[in-house]
Design a protein around this motif. Structure first.
Motif, PDB file in Angstrom:
ATOM      1  N   TRP A 241      45.633  65.638  53.614  1.00  0.00           N
ATOM      2  CA  TRP A 241      46.539  64.491  53.638  1.00  0.00           C
ATOM      3  C   TRP A 241      47.835  64.862  54.325  1.00  0.00           C
ATOM      4  N   ARG A 242      48.361  63.962  55.135  1.00  0.00           N
ATOM      5  CA  ARG A 242      49.746  64.088  55.607  1.00  0.00           C
ATOM      6  C   ARG A 242      50.591  63.297  54.622  1.00  0.00           C
ATOM      7  N   LEU A 243      51.687  63.885  54.223  1.00  0.00           N
ATOM      8  CA  LEU A 243      52.567  63.250  53.257  1.00  0.00           C
ATOM      9  C   LEU A 243      53.925  62.955  53.872  1.00  0.00           C
ATOM     10  N   VAL A 244      54.517  61.862  53.461  1.00  0.00           N
ATOM     11  CA  VAL A 244      55.931  61.597  53.688  1.00  0.00           C
ATOM     12  C   VAL A 244      56.521  61.518  52.298  1.00  0.00           C
TER      13      VAL A 244
ATOM     14  N   VAL B 262      44.339  72.962  45.137  1.00  0.00           N
ATOM     15  CA  VAL B 262      45.168  71.878  45.637  1.00  0.00           C
ATOM     16  C   VAL B 262      46.505  72.499  46.017  1.00  0.00           C
ATOM     17  N   PHE B 263      46.953  72.236  47.234  1.00  0.00           N
ATOM     18  CA  PHE B 263      48.244  72.782  47.646  1.00  0.00           C
ATOM     19  C   PHE B 263      48.861  71.928  48.743  1.00  0.00           C
TER      20      PHE B 263
ATOM     21  N   TYR C 241      51.793  68.499  54.835  1.00  0.00           N
ATOM     22  CA  TYR C 241      50.363  68.269  54.659  1.00  0.00           C
ATOM     23  C   TYR C 241      49.942  68.847  53.318  1.00  0.00           C
ATOM     24  N   GLY C 242      48.887  68.298  52.769  1.00  0.00           N
ATOM     25  CA  GLY C 242      48.323  68.830  51.536  1.00  0.00           C
ATOM     26  C   GLY C 242      46.813  68.867  51.648  1.00  0.00           C
ATOM     27  N   THR C 243      46.223  69.810  50.947  1.00  0.00           N
ATOM     28  CA  THR C 243      44.768  69.958  50.972  1.00  0.00           C
ATOM     29  C   THR C 243      44.219  69.913  49.552  1.00  0.00           C
ATOM     30  N   ILE C 244      43.122  69.173  49.406  1.00  0.00           N
ATOM     31  CA  ILE C 244      42.389  69.112  48.146  1.00  0.00           C
ATOM     32  C   ILE C 244      40.992  69.632  48.449  1.00  0.00           C
TER      33      ILE C 244
END
Length: 178
Positions: A147-150, A115-116, A126-129
């Motif tokens: 995921w795109r994060l705000v 996970v990063f 962005y994050g990846t699982i």
């Protein structure tokens, strides 16, 4: 004389310094997603460090995929109307994701692989699982959810999934770490 030149230089630079606010960065157009997509304001925030975002992704993945606490994970970390690009879920938002993923995860297990979080060249986070999914119905799968994060809010989702036949590969570490 030297003091007044320095003072004039500092005062002249103030308008430039005020332009360095977070709202003048290339990702500023995405900040409105925090509000328009319905991020949970009591558990998320619109600005976060990479470390905070990685912690959120890990907590979300643990709640949703490992513990099967879908309501808790989505209600805590995802925008109510998050944008969904996953082919197995037809629609946007937490309600359809929970309704669709619940049966998909039932009776199965997930082993988180990595996970990063990070940002692209425009500063968009962005994050990846990456995980190994084991389902009595679907078998073993390698899944990467992006995921795109705000800030600490999950606002947009894509995934890539592949069925795994471990006996059909010549690479002993294909798909997962040993």
């Amino acid at each position: 004389m030297r003091f007044s030149t320095l003072t004039t230089s500092i005062l002249a630079a103030l308008p430039l310094a005020s332009q360095a606010s977070p709202f003048n960065t290339p990702w500023a157009p995405h900040i409105q997603d925090y509000f328009t997509l319905g991020c949970p304001e009591n558990t998320t925030k619109p600005f976060a460090s990479q470390h905070e975002q990685t912690k959120v992704l890990l907590a979300f993945a643990t709640d949703v995929y490992v513990k099967h606490l879908l309501n808790q994970g989505y209600d805590t970390y995802a925008a109510k109307d998050f944008i969904n690009h996953a082919p197995e879920i037809s629609g946007n938002g937490t309600a359809i994701a929970i309704k669709t993923q619940g049966p998909m995860l039932a009776g199965g297990s997930v082993q988180l692989q990595r996970v990063f979080a990070g940002a692209d060249e425009n500063g968009v986070s962005y994050g990846t699982i990456h995980f190994k999914g084991i389902s009595p119905v679907r078998g073993v799968g390698a899944i990467a959810g992006i995921w795109r994060l705000v800030g600490t809010c999950l606002v947009e989702y894509w995934d890539v999934a592949e069925g795994v036949a471990l006996n059909e590969t010549s690479n002993p570490i294909a798909y997962f770490r040993k």
